[in-house]
Scaffold this motif. Structure first.
Motif, short mmCIF file in Angstrom:
data_model
loop_
_atom_site.label_atom_id
_atom_site.label_comp_id
_atom_site.label_asym_id
_atom_site.label_seq_id
_atom_site.Cartn_x
_atom_site.Cartn_y
_atom_site.Cartn_z
N LEU A 286 38.61 39.57 46.34
CA LEU A 286 39.12 40.74 45.62
C LEU A 286 38.04 41.37 44.75
CD1 LEU A 286 41.49 42.57 44.76
CD2 LEU A 286 42.08 40.86 43.04
N GLY A 287 37.23 40.54 44.10
CA GLY A 287 36.15 41.05 43.27
C GLY A 287 35.12 41.82 44.07
N THR A 290 36.55 45.15 45.06
CA THR A 290 36.59 46.02 43.88
C THR A 290 35.21 46.59 43.59
OG1 THR A 290 38.39 44.70 42.96
CG2 THR A 290 37.22 46.16 41.44
N VAL A 294 34.23 50.49 43.42
CA VAL A 294 33.63 51.06 42.21
C VAL A 294 32.28 51.71 42.53
CG1 VAL A 294 32.65 50.51 39.95
CG2 VAL A 294 34.84 49.54 40.62
N ILE A 322 39.25 54.31 45.69
CA ILE A 322 40.42 53.61 46.23
C ILE A 322 40.61 53.93 47.71
CG2 ILE A 322 41.57 53.53 43.98
CD1 ILE A 322 43.33 55.82 44.81
N ALA A 325 38.36 51.47 49.53
CA ALA A 325 38.97 50.14 49.54
C ALA A 325 40.11 50.06 50.54
CB ALA A 325 39.45 49.78 48.13
N ALA A 344 43.61 39.64 47.91
CA ALA A 344 42.87 40.91 48.03
C ALA A 344 43.61 41.88 48.94
CB ALA A 344 41.47 40.64 48.57
N THR A 347 46.97 42.99 47.24
CA THR A 347 46.68 43.89 46.13
C THR A 347 46.34 45.28 46.65
OG1 THR A 347 45.86 42.07 44.76
CG2 THR A 347 45.17 44.28 44.15
N THR A 348 45.55 45.34 47.70
CA THR A 348 45.15 46.63 48.25
C THR A 348 46.35 47.42 48.76
OG1 THR A 348 43.03 45.69 48.90
CG2 THR A 348 43.66 47.77 49.93
#
Length: 634
Positions: A286-287, A290, A294, A322, A325, A344, A347-348
């Motif tokens: 997930l990091g 992200t 970003v 976003i 992602a 991940a 969450t997406t």
């Protein structure tokens, strides 16, 4: 955005007096109309030179305002209290010779102006969008997913509630629904794992009220209408303060975990359901996703033209991030690459659709592609599509959403019609002059005026809802603020942040009532742990709200001290001074080959220029260098 259950039930004491108040008003109106038809007047009864006559003639505006406040405190419906005061005091003013009967001829035009106001169309669209999203189960999915992300850290569920509250504010925007949903889902989990009841109650109630300041907010739409400013400007101005307020809530939770760790413990390992087959959390995947999103957003922001407003750059860059992602997660699922962890991927697909809808609506408004009304219509369509894609859209949901939307919209319009009737008479008796004399000469100039006005609004918020404040108080304050040279967009955002406290004031805040309705009133046995959980006391809910009310007031102080937090995102005003206009329209003889010929009198042929002589210009630059007094006249 707004509270769908907007008109709260009147207090029992007020209900007891309502029939008598109605009877008194009816008799008074009939007496005033009858006396006018019979040629009599109250002045004849009181005596033209009596002290009572002089008092009413000189103080009709403050008496009218005080009567309106008394009616509201008695629990009389707001729209009818405003309209009744306007009619009664209008007739009284005519009877005393202060007003002309022709004043009421303007009433149909003022009411038609409310019905013909395109800005107010955004209210039903945004309300419908929020209700469809809320009833399709988005809040449950968001809280479950975000709670799993932040669960391993102290205060993780509180952070999740704050983040989800901000997202619900920008999508559902319904305070009642947000507080009730988060109270039903998060409160049992927070109590199960030992959260302090005051902290849990305050976080849930305060996060639900973020709908009042984070765009697209109904409060800002109403505020823009009352201040005579663009809804888009109010949205741009409130964008940064709204998320600063969200960050302040998170900072308070962090401070609680630092000084009182036992008040917000982390989730135990057995409560973390989204794990990989090898027991890993999956947060590393997930990091990485992200960071990629970003980086894409930052790179896009650097390429974005610098002459665009800051908030527009932020919104468009977030949309790009976003979007990247979501596309990567979609590719991973479609081709079964297995590059993303469970947390991940979930969450997406849970977070990005509502985030995409938020920034699509706000982005089109900020960039100028759509008006707020068009953005609201697009958001309502997007909400229906999202509910269909989740297979949670049915006829019952649509009926509930449309019924609540119609109820709220009707409530707003009736209050606005009543406010127009009230303001017609109030301005007719120079009530605005009375308010201006009260506030214009306050010590401290703009800062002193801002402080006194915010203290007044904070006090009135104990008794009045934000709609009532916006329709009654704001129209009286706006002309004074404009005369003092205050930016009305900044003033509107400042008051919107202050009005947010009306939901949090103990013991009358609506958000506290909503939370009380879903919090445990009796001790119960938890189904997961088998432990006995104590009930949540009303005093714990009230004391939990106090720190967040103080945070909201600190945000008001920040906006007064640093007005650039609002104005930095607004479009720069174009200089239309006479000097600039003259410079733009300066005409030189060399560039005047196509100039119009001089005016010709009727029946007269135009004279040809002499050999080697330049034609006479049809107009000179000096014609445009006036003082601007006739600007806009035909």
């Amino acid at each position: 955005m707004a509270n769908v259950s907007a008109p709260a039930a009147a207090p029992v004491s007020g209900m007891r007096f309502m029939p008598w108040v109605f009877a008194f008003l009816s008799v008074l109106i009939l007496a005033l109309v009858g006396s006018a038809l019979m040629g009599a007047s109250i002045s004849d009864v009181l005596g033209h030179d009596s002290a009572a006559h002089h008092f009413l003639a000189e103080n009709l505006a403050p008496v009218m305002f005080a009567s309106m406040v008394i009616f509201l405190l008695l629990g009389y419906p707001v729209a009818f209290a405003l309209a009744a005061n306007g009619i009664v005091f209008g007739l009284l003013g005519i009877d005393l010779g202060l007003l002309q009967p022709s004043l009421f001829n303007a009433m149909p035009d003022r009411i038609w102006g409310v019905m013909n106001n395109d800005t107010l169309l955004a209210i039903p669209f945004f309300t419908f969008m929020g209700l469809v999203l809320e009833r399709s189960g988005m809040a449950e999915d968001l809280l479950d997913t975000v709670g799993q992300i932040f669960g391993p850290i102290r205060g993780g569920i509180a952070y999740a509630v704050i983040l989800v509250g901000a997202m619900l504010a920008a999508t559902t925007g319904v305070v009642a629904a947000s507080v009730i949903s988060m109270g039903l889902i998060s409160m049992p989990i927070m109590l199960r794992y030992g959260y302090d009841r005051r902290l849990a109650s305050g976080v849930i109630a305060a996060s639900g009220t973020l709908a009042q300041i984070i765009p697209p907010s109904l409060v800002l739409i109403v505020m823009a209408d009352q201040l005579g400013r663009s809804v888009g400007d109010l949205y741009k101005g409130a964008f940064i303060p709204g998320f600063i307020l969200t960050a302040l809530y998170a900072v308070y939770v962090f401070a609680c975990t630092m000084f009182r760790p036992e008040s917000a413990p982390a989730l135990p390992p057995e409560a973390r359901s989204l794990r990989e087959s090898n027991g890993a959390s999956g947060n590393r995947s997930l990091g990485v996703l992200t960071l990629i999103a970003v980086a894409a957003g930052v790179l896009f922001a650097k390429q974005y033209p610098e002459n665009h407003p800051l908030d527009e750059t932020i919104v468009v860059s977030i949309m790009v991030g976003i979007g990247v992602a979501f596309v990567l997660a979609l590719i991973n699922r479609q081709f079964k690459l297995g590059l993303l962890s469970q947390i991940a991927e979930k969450t997406t697909f849970v977070l990005i659709p509502p985030l995409g809808l938020i920034f699509l609506v706000l982005g089109t408004i900020f960039v100028g592609i759509a008006t707020p009304t068009e953005g609201g219509a697009m958001g309502a369509t997007g909400a229906i599509i999202m509910a269909l894609s989740r297979k949670r859209l049915d006829l019952a949901l649509l009926k509930q959403a449309m019924y609540s939307t119609a109820k709220l919209t009707t409530f707003v319009l009736f209050i606005l019609v009543g406010a127009r009737v009230f303001s017609l008479t109030f301005y007719g008796v120079d009530g605005h002059v009375w308010v201006e004399h009260l506030l214009h000469d306050l010590p401290g100039g703009q800062i002193g005026f801002s402080i006194v006005v915010n203290l007044l609004v904070f006090g009135l918020a104990f008794f009045l809802d934000f709609f009532e404040l916006a329709f009654i108080v704001v129209p009286l304050l706006a002309p004074v603020a404009e005369k003092l040279g205050i930016d009305l967009v900044w003033f509107g955002v400042l008051l919107a942040v202050n009005m947010q406290t009306s939901f949090m004031h103990p013991p009358f805040g609506f958000a506290l009532f909503y939370l009380r309705s879903v919090a445990a009133t009796k001790d119960y046995t938890d189904k997961v742990t088998g432990k006995l959980i104590e009930r949540v006391k009303s005093s714990q809910i009230y004391w939990g709200a106090v720190p967040f009310v103080l945070i909201q007031l600190a945000m008001v102080a920040m906006l007064i001290a640093f007005p650039n937090l609002v104005t930095m995102g607004l479009d720069k005003a174009v200089d239309t001074s006479g000097a600039e206009l003259t410079q733009e329209l300066q005409i030189t003889p060399d560039a005047n080959d196509d100039a119009l010929p001089p005016p010709v009198m009727e029946g007269e042929a135009p004279a040809a220029p002499a050999a080697g002589e330049e034609p006479t210009p049809a107009f000179n630059a000096s014609d445009f260098a006036g003082d601007g007094k006739d600007a806009g006249k035909p």
